[in-house]
Design a protein around this motif. Structure first.
Motif, short mmCIF file in Angstrom:
data_model
loop_
_atom_site.label_atom_id
_atom_site.label_comp_id
_atom_site.label_asym_id
_atom_site.label_seq_id
_atom_site.Cartn_x
_atom_site.Cartn_y
_atom_site.Cartn_z
N SER A 2 0.82 -1.19 0.00
CA SER A 2 0.00 0.00 0.00
C SER A 2 0.86 1.25 0.00
N ALA A 3 0.24 2.38 -0.31
CA ALA A 3 0.98 3.64 -0.36
C ALA A 3 1.64 4.01 0.94
N PRO A 4 0.90 3.93 2.09
CA PRO A 4 1.57 4.31 3.34
C PRO A 4 2.72 3.40 3.70
N ASP A 5 2.60 2.09 3.41
CA ASP A 5 3.73 1.20 3.69
C ASP A 5 4.93 1.58 2.84
N SER A 6 4.69 1.97 1.59
CA SER A 6 5.79 2.37 0.72
C SER A 6 6.47 3.62 1.26
N ALA A 7 5.68 4.56 1.76
CA ALA A 7 6.25 5.79 2.30
C ALA A 7 7.10 5.50 3.53
N GLN A 303 7.75 13.84 8.88
CA GLN A 303 6.39 14.29 9.18
C GLN A 303 5.59 14.51 7.91
N GLU A 304 6.23 15.13 6.93
CA GLU A 304 5.53 15.40 5.68
C GLU A 304 5.12 14.11 4.99
N ALA A 305 5.97 13.10 5.04
CA ALA A 305 5.70 11.84 4.36
C ALA A 305 4.70 10.97 5.09
N LEU A 306 4.68 11.03 6.42
CA LEU A 306 3.96 10.01 7.19
C LEU A 306 2.83 10.53 8.07
N THR A 308 0.80 13.41 7.05
CA THR A 308 -0.06 14.30 6.28
C THR A 308 -0.80 13.49 5.22
N GLY A 309 -1.92 14.01 4.78
CA GLY A 309 -2.67 13.36 3.72
C GLY A 309 -3.57 12.24 4.21
N PHE A 313 -0.12 8.05 9.03
CA PHE A 313 -0.03 7.08 10.13
C PHE A 313 -0.38 7.71 11.48
N GLY A 314 -0.32 9.02 11.55
CA GLY A 314 -0.61 9.69 12.82
C GLY A 314 -0.54 11.19 12.65
N ARG A 315 -0.58 11.88 13.79
CA ARG A 315 -0.48 13.33 13.78
C ARG A 315 0.54 13.77 14.82
#
Length: 319
Positions: A2-7, A303-306, A308-309, A313-315
């Motif tokens: 998935s996209a988040p795992d790739s990031a 932070q920008e990669a993980l 946002t959007g 994964f979190g804030r």
């Protein structure tokens, strides 16, 4: 994938070495202190992270053999990770069940980290290829669960000894940063779960003196009802109740295992998610890298990669 795992895993892992045990005889300690060191194969000026294990049910996870997913990913990012086996480890329960301080050994756990720093030269020289590569001015402590409690004390939190009523301050000034992972929150009347009687030391935990900068990591589904009915917000107390500067990373859908940081395929992890573990490792290592090297953009980039959007994964919030 998935996209988040790739990031979370966008950067290829760097080779690491893991060496154990380094055995440190400590006068008065009932057994020798054993540590594992995990570090990148190359590089100098490596920041040192002291990683305190939790008090889980699995035999080896509560020892120098636990937390491999986190230790390896931190080392791959350029950190040297030192993991002690505390006296509270399940691996030592058969030897120490009746020893003073059992079963949590809360004071000894914090003292272990001071012993490690006192003997960092011995540790560095014992690990092949590590001598001369550590940055002694860049030391952090990290801890999960009960290990987060240990880290809190080293960062400056105080409490009252339930045995003698004396104030306990175990601040370690050589530690410049902290990472608290699903750490316990405040004491007092909010401790109304079954563990409140079994672990009275938690009742007086006070974060108002925890002045060392730290990143507090809390899962938004980490509901520790055996301690309190405050819900997941309890684990954010070290952020809200300690003096600034502090940063809070709230992980979405994360329970107490934060995706499985204690071990690969660990049965006690109720929210196994390798992508979350990778994201947490990248965010925490980036926080430390930028904290120790202010010009390093790793923390901003992570932070920008993980965080946002739509696939975050979190804030993150800071004060």
């Amino acid at each position: 994938m998935s996209a988040p795992d790739s990031a979370a895993t966008a950067t290829p892992p760097a080779p690491v070495l893991s060496y154990s045990p380094v055995v440190l005889p400590i006068p008065g300690r009932p057994v020798d202190l054993q540590v594992r060191v995990t570090a990148p194969v190359t590089g100098t000026g490596l920041p040192v992270v002291l990683l305190s294990h939790g008090h889980g049910n699995s035999h080896h996870l509560s020892s120098l053999n636990g937390y491999a997913p986190l230790a390896h990913l931190w080392a791959a990012s350029g950190l040297a990770v030192v993991q002690p086996t505390h006296l509270s480890s399940r691996t030592l329960a058969h030897l120490l069940a009746d020893s003073p301080g059992a079963p949590f050994f809360w004071r000894s756990r914090a003292e272990d980290m001071t012993h490690v720093l006192d003997r960092l030269d011995v540790i560095e020289n014992a690990v092949p290829g590590l001598a001369g590569r550590l940055d002694r001015d860049s030391v952090a402590v990290a801890g999960h669960s009960l290990g987060g409690f240990t880290a809190s004390l080293l960062l400056g939190a105080r409490l009252t000894d339930p045995d003698d009523g004396g104030e306990v301050r175990l601040l370690e000034p050589r530690i410049k940063q902290g990472v608290l992972l699903a750490a316990p929150g405040r004491g007092g009347d909010v401790l109304n779960g079954v563990m409140a009687e079994r672990a009275p030391v938690f009742r007086t935990l006070d974060f108002s003196t925890m002045t060392t900068p730290a990143l507090v990591v809390a899962g938004d589904r980490d509901d520790s009802r055996h301690f309190t009915d405050m819900g997941p917000a309890w684990h954010a107390d070290p952020y809200h109740l300690a003096p600034a500067p502090k940063t809070l990373l709230t992980l979405f859908d994360a329970e107490h295992g934060l995706g499985g940081i204690a071990g690969y395929d660990a049965a006690e992890t109720t929210d196994e998610h390798p992508g979350r573990v990778a994201a947490l490792a990248r965010l925490t290592s980036a926080y430390l890298r930028s904290a120790f090297s202010p010009g390093d953009s790793a923390w901003r980039d992570a932070q920008e990669a993980l965080t946002t959007g739509p696939d975050a994964f979190g804030r993150v919030e800071s004060r």
